[in-house]
Design a protein around this motif. Sequence first.
Motif, PDB file in Angstrom:
ATOM      1  N   MET A  50       0.806  -1.215   0.000  1.00 49.30           N
ATOM      2  CA  MET A  50       0.000   0.000   0.000  1.00 49.30           C
ATOM      3  C   MET A  50       0.845   1.274   0.000  1.00 49.30           C
ATOM      4  N   LYS A  51       2.191   1.101   0.122  1.00 52.99           N
ATOM      5  CA  LYS A  51       3.098   2.253   0.185  1.00 52.99           C
ATOM      6  C   LYS A  51       2.712   3.184   1.330  1.00 52.99           C
ATOM      7  N   GLU A  52       2.359   2.606   2.453  1.00 52.96           N
ATOM      8  CA  GLU A  52       1.970   3.366   3.632  1.00 52.96           C
ATOM      9  C   GLU A  52       3.105   3.357   4.656  1.00 52.96           C
ATOM     10  N   PRO A  53       3.205   4.418   5.472  1.00 51.02           N
ATOM     11  CA  PRO A  53       4.262   4.451   6.498  1.00 51.02           C
ATOM     12  C   PRO A  53       4.052   3.353   7.536  1.00 51.02           C
ATOM     13  N   ILE A  54       5.148   2.891   8.105  1.00 50.42           N
ATOM     14  CA  ILE A  54       5.108   1.825   9.106  1.00 50.42           C
ATOM     15  C   ILE A  54       5.497   2.423  10.451  1.00 50.42           C
ATOM     16  N   LYS A  55       4.561   2.488  11.365  1.00 58.54           N
ATOM     17  CA  LYS A  55       4.796   3.068  12.680  1.00 58.54           C
ATOM     18  C   LYS A  55       4.939   1.964  13.729  1.00 58.54           C
ATOM     19  N   LYS A  56       5.826   2.202  14.682  1.00 61.99           N
ATOM     20  CA  LYS A  56       6.010   1.234  15.762  1.00 61.99           C
ATOM     21  C   LYS A  56       4.715   1.039  16.540  1.00 61.99           C
ATOM     22  N   ALA A  57       3.977   2.119  16.749  1.00 62.48           N
ATOM     23  CA  ALA A  57       2.721   2.024  17.495  1.00 62.48           C
ATOM     24  C   ALA A  57       1.741   1.093  16.798  1.00 62.48           C
ATOM     25  N   HIS A  58       1.700   1.140  15.466  1.00 59.71           N
ATOM     26  CA  HIS A  58       0.798   0.267  14.709  1.00 59.71           C
ATOM     27  C   HIS A  58       1.256  -1.192  14.807  1.00 59.71           C
ATOM     28  N   MET A  59       2.570  -1.403  14.757  1.00 61.14           N
ATOM     29  CA  MET A  59       3.083  -2.770  14.873  1.00 61.14           C
ATOM     30  C   MET A  59       2.772  -3.355  16.248  1.00 61.14           C
ATOM     31  N   LEU A  60       2.841  -2.514  17.290  1.00 58.74           N
ATOM     32  CA  LEU A  60       2.507  -2.974  18.635  1.00 58.74           C
ATOM     33  C   LEU A  60       1.041  -3.378  18.733  1.00 58.74           C
ATOM     34  N   LYS A  61       0.178  -2.661  18.014  1.00 59.76           N
ATOM     35  CA  LYS A  61      -1.240  -3.025  18.006  1.00 59.76           C
ATOM     36  C   LYS A  61      -1.440  -4.391  17.364  1.00 59.76           C
ATOM     37  N   VAL A  62      -0.670  -4.661  16.310  1.00 62.46           N
ATOM     38  CA  VAL A  62      -0.803  -5.929  15.600  1.00 62.46           C
ATOM     39  C   VAL A  62      -0.432  -7.100  16.503  1.00 62.46           C
ATOM     40  N   VAL A  63       0.691  -6.980  17.212  1.00 63.24           N
ATOM     41  CA  VAL A  63       1.132  -8.091  18.051  1.00 63.24           C
ATOM     42  C   VAL A  63       0.478  -8.073  19.432  1.00 63.24           C
ATOM     43  N   ASN A  64      -0.214  -6.971  19.756  1.00 61.26           N
ATOM     44  CA  ASN A  64      -0.901  -6.759  21.025  1.00 61.26           C
ATOM     45  C   ASN A  64       0.074  -6.123  22.026  1.00 61.26           C
ATOM     46  N   LYS A  65      -0.356  -5.019  22.608  1.00 63.00           N
ATOM     47  CA  LYS A  65       0.506  -4.258  23.510  1.00 63.00           C
ATOM     48  C   LYS A  65       0.927  -5.052  24.739  1.00 63.00           C
ATOM     49  N   ARG A  66       0.227  -6.122  25.026  1.00 64.74           N
ATOM     50  CA  ARG A  66       0.627  -6.965  26.161  1.00 64.74           C
ATOM     51  C   ARG A  66       2.014  -7.576  25.939  1.00 64.74           C
ATOM     52  N   TYR A  67       2.427  -7.644  24.668  1.00 60.80           N
ATOM     53  CA  TYR A  67       3.718  -8.250  24.346  1.00 60.80           C
ATOM     54  C   TYR A  67       4.770  -7.185  24.063  1.00 60.80           C
ATOM     55  N   ARG A  68       4.618  -6.011  24.700  1.00 61.19           N
ATOM     56  CA  ARG A  68       5.554  -4.909  24.488  1.00 61.19           C
ATOM     57  C   ARG A  68       6.997  -5.321  24.822  1.00 61.19           C
ATOM     58  N   GLU A  69       7.170  -6.056  25.906  1.00 60.27           N
ATOM     59  CA  GLU A  69       8.520  -6.463  26.303  1.00 60.27           C
ATOM     60  C   GLU A  69       9.134  -7.440  25.296  1.00 60.27           C
TER      61      GLU A  69
END
Length: 342
Positions: free
Chosen positions: A124-143
């Motif tokens: 999609m040629k869209e920017p990749i943000k860390k916050a969005h990636m954290l949502k994908v894997v679930n913020k519970r797995y931040r560590e």
Amino acid sequence: MPRGQKSKLRAREKRRQARSETQGPGSAQATAAEVKESCSSPVSEGTPSSPPAAGTAQEPQGAPATSSPAAGVSRPRSHVGAKSQVVESENSSQASASTESPRKALLTRKAEMLVQFLLYKYEMKEPIKKAHMLKVVNKRYREDFPEILKRASERIELIFGLELKEVKPNSQSYTLVSKLDLSNDGSLSSGWGFPKNGLLMPLLGVIFLNGNRTSEEKIWEFLNMLGVYDGMNHFIFGEPRKLITQDLVQEKYLEYRQMPDSDPPCYEFLWGPRAHAETSKMEVLEFLAKVNDTVPSAFLSHYEEALRDEEERAQARAAARAATPATASARSRATSSRYSHP
């Protein structure tokens, strides 16, 4: 028959089928599952994906749908414009999860989900943000996120030839850059060196694990599992039939030939002479092991074959080195002989 006994019989039959699927060293489906184990299918065009099955966990919005890579052709065939949800299958990674620790299996599944998301953003040629990636894997797995991101980055580079780079230091914004030397039309550019990432290594792995030759039908079965379809332009590899039957063949990385006595004609793929010269069975096995988070010796019979191949290569190199001085000495004597007799 009592209900409990029926349940036991069904469970026993499932275990038998699982063993038969994972133990056949020459099975193209097993090969595909091994290579596919560590990377989810890319999202592209097609029909809507099915709703989540009972027992699956639903993740937050913001990434394309995915399903268990071990389940076969799992590529969602809906257009990527829709905001779909990530569905994590509890029984994904059937071949490796049985021998993995629960935590390792979980990180593997999360990395697969992140690969899916990154491919979606790249297409999609869209920017990749860390916050969005954290949502994908679930913020519970931040560590665990650094390890998940590392695994996803390795797999997307190995399979698709894409390198994840941070836009600016500490910007928490990323971009994917292609490492494949492709021209604008998706074909190989001139002077293309042997790629240690991208589609070629998985293809060589499929051929090696299937007895060093694989039918065209099985190759397409494998490619379909990676989201690469005959007749459909791929957003990374271009026109796949041209790539595997023309470009890679002309570059002598693959051999594409009619199978003997096939009527109607059927075709098969083998390693080309350039693949034999520029890589080895052990290197391909190491590639397969890396994308599956295992070691080459896990592929026992093929590991033994790769060791024999390494030994033969070493003997050939030693023979070539020994022959070089002898050849030079013979030429020197012949030259001296010519000039010493008028």
